[in-house]
Design an enzyme around this catalytic site. Structure first.
Site, PDB file in Angstrom:
ATOM      1  N   CYS A 151       9.654  65.342  33.004  1.00 30.38           N
ATOM      2  CA  CYS A 151      10.262  65.801  31.748  1.00 30.38           C
ATOM      3  C   CYS A 151       9.935  64.855  30.593  1.00 30.38           C
ATOM      4  O   CYS A 151       9.372  63.791  30.759  1.00 30.38           O
ATOM      5  CB  CYS A 151      11.772  65.917  31.924  1.00 30.38           C
ATOM      6  SG  CYS A 151      12.585  64.348  32.230  1.00 30.38           S
TER       7      CYS A 151
ATOM      8  N   ALA B 224      11.098  61.336  30.862  1.00 32.25           N
ATOM      9  CA  ALA B 224      10.198  60.536  31.702  1.00 32.25           C
ATOM     10  C   ALA B 224       9.021  60.021  30.885  1.00 32.25           C
ATOM     11  O   ALA B 224       8.577  58.886  31.046  1.00 32.25           O
ATOM     12  CB  ALA B 224       9.703  61.362  32.891  1.00 32.25           C
TER      13      ALA B 224
ATOM     14  N   ARG C 222       8.590  52.428  38.313  1.00 37.74           N
ATOM     15  CA  ARG C 222       7.200  52.488  37.875  1.00 37.74           C
ATOM     16  C   ARG C 222       6.671  51.064  37.884  1.00 37.74           C
ATOM     17  O   ARG C 222       7.373  50.156  37.491  1.00 37.74           O
ATOM     18  CB  ARG C 222       7.132  53.086  36.469  1.00 37.74           C
ATOM     19  CG  ARG C 222       5.753  53.416  35.989  1.00 37.74           C
ATOM     20  CD  ARG C 222       5.842  54.467  34.901  1.00 37.74           C
ATOM     21  NE  ARG C 222       4.585  54.664  34.224  1.00 37.74           N
ATOM     22  CZ  ARG C 222       4.260  54.059  33.076  1.00 37.74           C
ATOM     23  NH1 ARG C 222       5.099  53.255  32.483  1.00 37.74           N
ATOM     24  NH2 ARG C 222       3.102  54.291  32.511  1.00 37.74           N
TER      25      ARG C 222
ATOM     26  N   HIS D 295       5.835  61.658  25.415  1.00 38.87           N
ATOM     27  CA  HIS D 295       4.818  60.759  24.851  1.00 38.87           C
ATOM     28  C   HIS D 295       4.732  60.967  23.345  1.00 38.87           C
ATOM     29  O   HIS D 295       4.680  60.022  22.566  1.00 38.87           O
ATOM     30  CB  HIS D 295       3.442  61.048  25.457  1.00 38.87           C
ATOM     31  CG  HIS D 295       3.398  60.996  26.947  1.00 38.87           C
ATOM     32  ND1 HIS D 295       2.589  61.832  27.684  1.00 38.87           N
ATOM     33  CD2 HIS D 295       4.048  60.216  27.848  1.00 38.87           C
ATOM     34  CE1 HIS D 295       2.737  61.569  28.968  1.00 38.87           C
ATOM     35  NE2 HIS D 295       3.622  60.588  29.095  1.00 38.87           N
TER      36      HIS D 295
END
Lengths: 458, 535
Positions: B69, B72, B103, B201
């Protein structure tokens, strides 16, 4: 900029009361627990109704913990769904799941977005059932599981409860017992089944992730593995003599439903980890079913006592902190009491006053909280240190910072492979935990010993 | 000679045809609508036709996608690696929890700076917050975080319920800035925005450019100041690359955002050039930085030896400085010498092995170069959340139709606010000299062999069918499909996290990667899958 050595970056901080901020939580969200429960049902496709991220995240976390495939589909919400409702996506998802993944069961849990906009999931399923979109032979059950209520343990409980309420029926007595095992590992479930077999007890275990999340390497691909509780077994749960809830927080609600709906009585026991907790389980099994406790189990118990005596000096009077999911923390506190380990902290993030009362009664001098996090523990360790930690992988940073051995138990374990295959329940499982407890402390002692004090015989 | 070419042509033709038929077969079992939609996301490379692929469109509900999503993308990918920002997730516990140390964006503590990234900070919204609003809790959480951790910067990341109930996180941030005297940035990256992590992003880039880049001045600027973009230091990748760049004579002002600090990002506008690794996750910022500050960018790839060399030489071309030229060649020569014997060993063991590569928005391209360098071949490549330009190159951007989910993502344009380091003539000259990479990206597809398969938003069903049909020697993807295909007997490695290995960048990284491929493919355990009594 001069860099400082790794591991030396202790944060300077003040201890403060926190009312709003959670730091390093001891829980995650309902949808993960709901999917976990679905995975223990035979040929069930877990479906998460909401945004994609929820599914992606919980699949990632469960895959890392079990190191197995976690199939879960999603309603793939976008802006349009949160504005106009997600029912259209749900219908489309169900049709696609039926045609592409061909499950026998679909377990639908919801997410924050679906709950906040108020999609009617059960209504949609009824509608699709009526219109023939969902064929007769495919079973569907649904639970409301927003992340802003409870924790993954609540989500597990809600999903199991829904399975029971949707499928269980009453016809004629089956002479079986029901077991709701909470969030145990496949290895644990295998051990419980072995004990039942030795005792000659027929049981329905819901959910059962053994033979699903510990499937052998065969070179073949299976979307659904051979294990999992079947729908006909769940249907039969209304006919059982009694339900044994292993772990109150994850299992009492479904048991309560079975009692209310079909008058199946239930008993709440701690997870059978540690000799006293296993004794309770075995004796209760015997009491409910009238089956005697076989000598084979007594021998296993005797061997465990022997091991505990042989190694008692390695752990006796050590101070420990226990953290993780509520049911496993309670069980480990019992285990620590059996060994003579002093628990100073018992912490979880799934709020329950009942749990706090129970655990407090076991370790009256300990700090017990069900609304806690690992930052809290860190602050306490500064003031009142311990010798060892029992808990999940998230504890490794505290273990490193305070130079403590960490015995990995519970969920999630992300940094050690294969632990989920080895039981810590039953006498045999406890024996293995005893082995790990003692020898972890000895490994730690060896690692810390100066050369001239490194002893051959310990 | 001519005859042999013909034979090759025939073979090629048959591979294209064979794989086109395979795609027909794979999509055959889909419901009609799904089939029609999915076929636009599957392409067999065939140079005899003009080829396009659909991407960045909503995943069909019920399909087991690997996509995540917006949250994220924004918190997990772009901002998460910044080590001295206190990243506060505003929402119920799950979202913050799942991005807690999951991560591998490695970062080293630095003296004099905060180091928060090993912790998870969340407002842990409860039902009453969803009903009555979460702003009070958010403010309270920032205040408590300030009192305990003394952050210089707090980042607030919104999750699904926050947008739905209408919490004004910007207003809370402003109040906290005024009352506590710290910087508070926000990203409204609710998970339902967009169709994948890609929306996050985009939103993160907006925050970077609006609130961070250009807010601090770079002391002692040099002619060799660069930024590294789209690099998150997975497994330590950027550390290897930084060493090389520093040896050549560059100074790395900032990395977006692997092992980075807030101050570095704030000064990035004074660099002379930004090199861009992951085009998908952050090219928005590069475009805006060029508009606002005149910082040009160069698409590089330092995954793979050949592409690392090409990228270093193109950087040298841009700076056009004898010292840089000389050092670039010296470093290339030295590094090649260092790795040659080890690389040759693995190349021998990996010769001709075939890979399926499903990852990211840029890695499926980058890793093809590396696989080629170690003697392997990529037969299928797929992205999770890429856009058409990542497949077809930026030239396709004007043709991309606006989808409904794009409307919610603000796109900003800027007037130039500072004097750029280089005159426009130089920029134009570079565009001519390096048309594929200077302020441009040519996409993945042009680099792929005839007959290979490209997939957008790959899913479980398609992956399973492709693996059954093509029997690759290795499957390179993420954690969610790591174990299922391993159980099928296909060696599998994660290219998001490197399976806790790495670094894989530049020269030394290539050797690490080759070692890991060898470990996965030639592992003695594979011999044990079938019991001896069944052999």
């Amino acid at each position: 900029m001069e860099k400082i050595a790794k591991g030396e970056s202790k944060m300077e901080c003040n201890t403060t009361e926190r009312k709003y901020l959670t730091v390093n939580p001891l829980k995650t969200c309902q949808p993960l627990g709901a999917v976990w429960a679905c995975l223990g049902i035979h040929q069930c496709m877990p479906h998460s109704h909401g945004s994609q991220g929820c599914t992606s995240y919980l699949r990632m976390q469960l895959t890392r913990h079990f190191r197995e495939f976690i199939p879960t589909t999603t309603s793939s919400f976008s802006e349009a769904q949160v504005v106009f409702g997600g029912v259209g996506n749900l219908k489309q998802a169900i049709r696609n799941i039926l045609s592409i993944y061909k499950p026998k069961v679909i377990g639908i849990s919801t997410t924050c977005s679906a709950e906040t906009i108020g999609d009617d999931v059960p209504g949609t399923i009824n509608e699709m059932r009526a219109s023939g979109d969902i064929p007769e032979d495919v079973k569907v059950f649904t639970a409301s599981t927003p992340s802003y209520v409870g924790s993954h343990v609540t989500g597990f409980s809600n999903m199991v409860k829904s399975a029971v309420e949707t499928f269980a029926q009453k016809s004629s007595p089956n002479g079986k017992i029901n077991i709701i095992p909470g969030l145990l590992s496949p290895g644990d479930l295998r051990e419980i089944k072995r004990i039942l077999k030795i005792m000659g007890i027929d049981a329905i275990i819901l959910p059962d992730i053994s033979d699903v999340l510990d499937a052998p390497m065969t070179g073949e691909i299976h979307l659904y593995q051979k294990g999992g509780t079947t729908i006909s077994e769940i249907e039969d749960m209304g006919n059982s003599i009694s339900t044994i809830v292993l772990g109150r927080e994850a299992g009492i609600e479904p048991a309560e439903s079975l009692k209310e709906m079909y008058d199946v009585p239930y008993e709440v026991l701690p997870l059978p980890i540690g000799i006293s907790n296993v004794d309770k389980f075995i004796m209760k099994l015997s009491e409910i079913t009238g089956k005697p406790i076989p000598y084979e189990l007594e021998e296993e118990r005797g061997r465990l006592v022997d091991m505990m005596l042989d190694a008692h000096a390695h752990w006796y009077n050590k101070k420990a902190a226990v953290f993780g999911d509520p049911d496993i923390v309670e069980a480990i506190v019992g285990y620590a009491n059996d060994l003579g380990i002093n628990v100073l902290y018992a912490l979880t993030g799934t709020y329950s006053s009942e749990w706090e009362k129970t655990v407090k009664s076991m370790v009256p001098d300990a700090y017990v909280s069900s609304d806690s996090d690992l930052w809290y523990l860190k602050e306490q360790l500064d003031k009142k240190p311990v010798d060892m930690l029992f808990g999940n992988s998230h504890g490794k940073y505290l273990a490193k910072e305070y130079d403590l051995p960490l015995l990995r138990v519970g969920f999630p374990i992300l940094d050690r492979a294969n632990l989920q295959h080895f039981p810590i329940v039953g006498y045999r499982g406890t024996a293995w935990l005893v082995e790990r407890t003692g020898n972890t402390l000895l490994d730690y002692k060896d690692a810390k010993s100066p050369e001239h004090l490194l002893e051959l015989i310990m | 000679m001519i005859e042999r070419n013909h034979a090759q042509d025939d073979m090629m033709e048959s591979l294209v045809e064979k794989n086109k038929k395979l795609i027909e077969d794979i999509t055959e079992s889909y419901p009609k609508k799904v089939k029609k939609e999915r076929k636009t996301h599957l392409v067999v490379i065939d140079p005899s036709e003009e080829q396009h692929i659909m991407a960045d469109l909503a995943t069909i509900p019920g399909i087991m996608t690997n996509r995540g999503c917006s949250y994220a993308g924004a918190k997990g990918v772009v901002f998460g690696p910044v080590k001295d920002i206190l990243h506060l997730t505003h929402g119920p516990i799950g979202c913050g929890y799942y991005t807690w140390n999951t991560r591998r964006n490695l970062a080293e503590p630095e003296e004099g700076y905060n180091y928060f990234i090993k912790n998870c900070f969340s407002t842990n919204m409860q039902e009453k917050d969803v009903v009555f609003g979460g702003e009070k809790k958010l403010y309270g959480a920032i205040k408590e975080a300030y009192e305990i951790f003394k952050p210089k910067v707090v980042g607030i990341y919104a999750t699904c319920p926050v947008g739905l109930i209408g919490d004004d996180i910007k207003a809370v941030a402003k109040r906290a800035e005024e009352e506590l005297g710290i910087k508070v940035i926000t990203v409204s990256c609710e998970g339902y925005k967009g169709v994948s992590q890609s929306a996050g992003h985009h939103l993160a880039s907006n925050t970077l450019i609006m609130d961070i880049v250009g807010t601090e001045e770079l002391e002692d600027p040099t002619p060799y100041d660069i930024n590294i973009f789209g690099e998150y230091n997975i497994g330590g990748d950027v550390w290897l690359v930084k060493d090389l760049l520093q040896k050549i004579g560059y100074r790395v002002v900032s990395v977006f955002t692997g092992d980075s600090k807030y101050d570095d990002l704030a000064k990035a506008h004074r660099a002379k050039l930004s090199i861009l690794m992951c085009h998908r996750s952050i090219n928005y910022t590069n475009r805006m930085m060029e508009e606002k500050f005149g910082v040009p960018w160069l698409k590089v790839n330092y995954i793979g030896i050949t592409s690392t060399i090409e990228s270093l030489r193109e950087m040298a071309k841009f700076f056009d400085d004898p010292m840089i030229y000389e050092n670039t060649e010296k470093v290339i020569e030295e590094e090649l010498m260092k790795i040659k014997p080890r690389l040759d060993y693995y190349k021998e063991r990996l010769k001709g092995k075939r890979a399926i590569l499903f990852v990211g928005g840029s890695r499926a391209h980058h890793y093809q170069d590396l696989l080629k360098d170690i003697g392997m071949e990529t037969i299928v490549a797929g992205y999770e959340f890429a856009h058409r330009d990542d497949y077809e190159g930026r030239k396709i951007i004007p043709e991309i139709k606006e989808a409904p989910h794009h409307k919610i993502l603000d796109t900003y344009h800027f007037e130039r606010v500072t004097e750029p380091a280089y005159p426009q003539e130089k920029i134009e000259e570079m565009k001519n000299k390096m048309p594929d990479h200077f302020m441009n990206y040519e996409g993945m597809m042009v680099h792929m062999d005839e007959g290979s398969i490209v997939i957008d938003d790959f899913n479980h069903h398609e992956t399973e069918e492709l693996i059954k049909a093509l029997k690759p020697d290795i499957f390179l993807s993420g954690i969610k499909d790591r174990y299922v295909f391993q159980k099928m007997g296909v060696p599998s490695r994660q290219i998001h996290s490197y399976d806790y290995s790495g670094p894989y960048s530049s020269f030394e990284g290539a050797v690490n990667f080759a070692r890991d491929m060898d470990m996965a493919i030639n592992n003695p355990i594979w011999k044990e899958v079938t019991p001896p009594w069944k052999k």
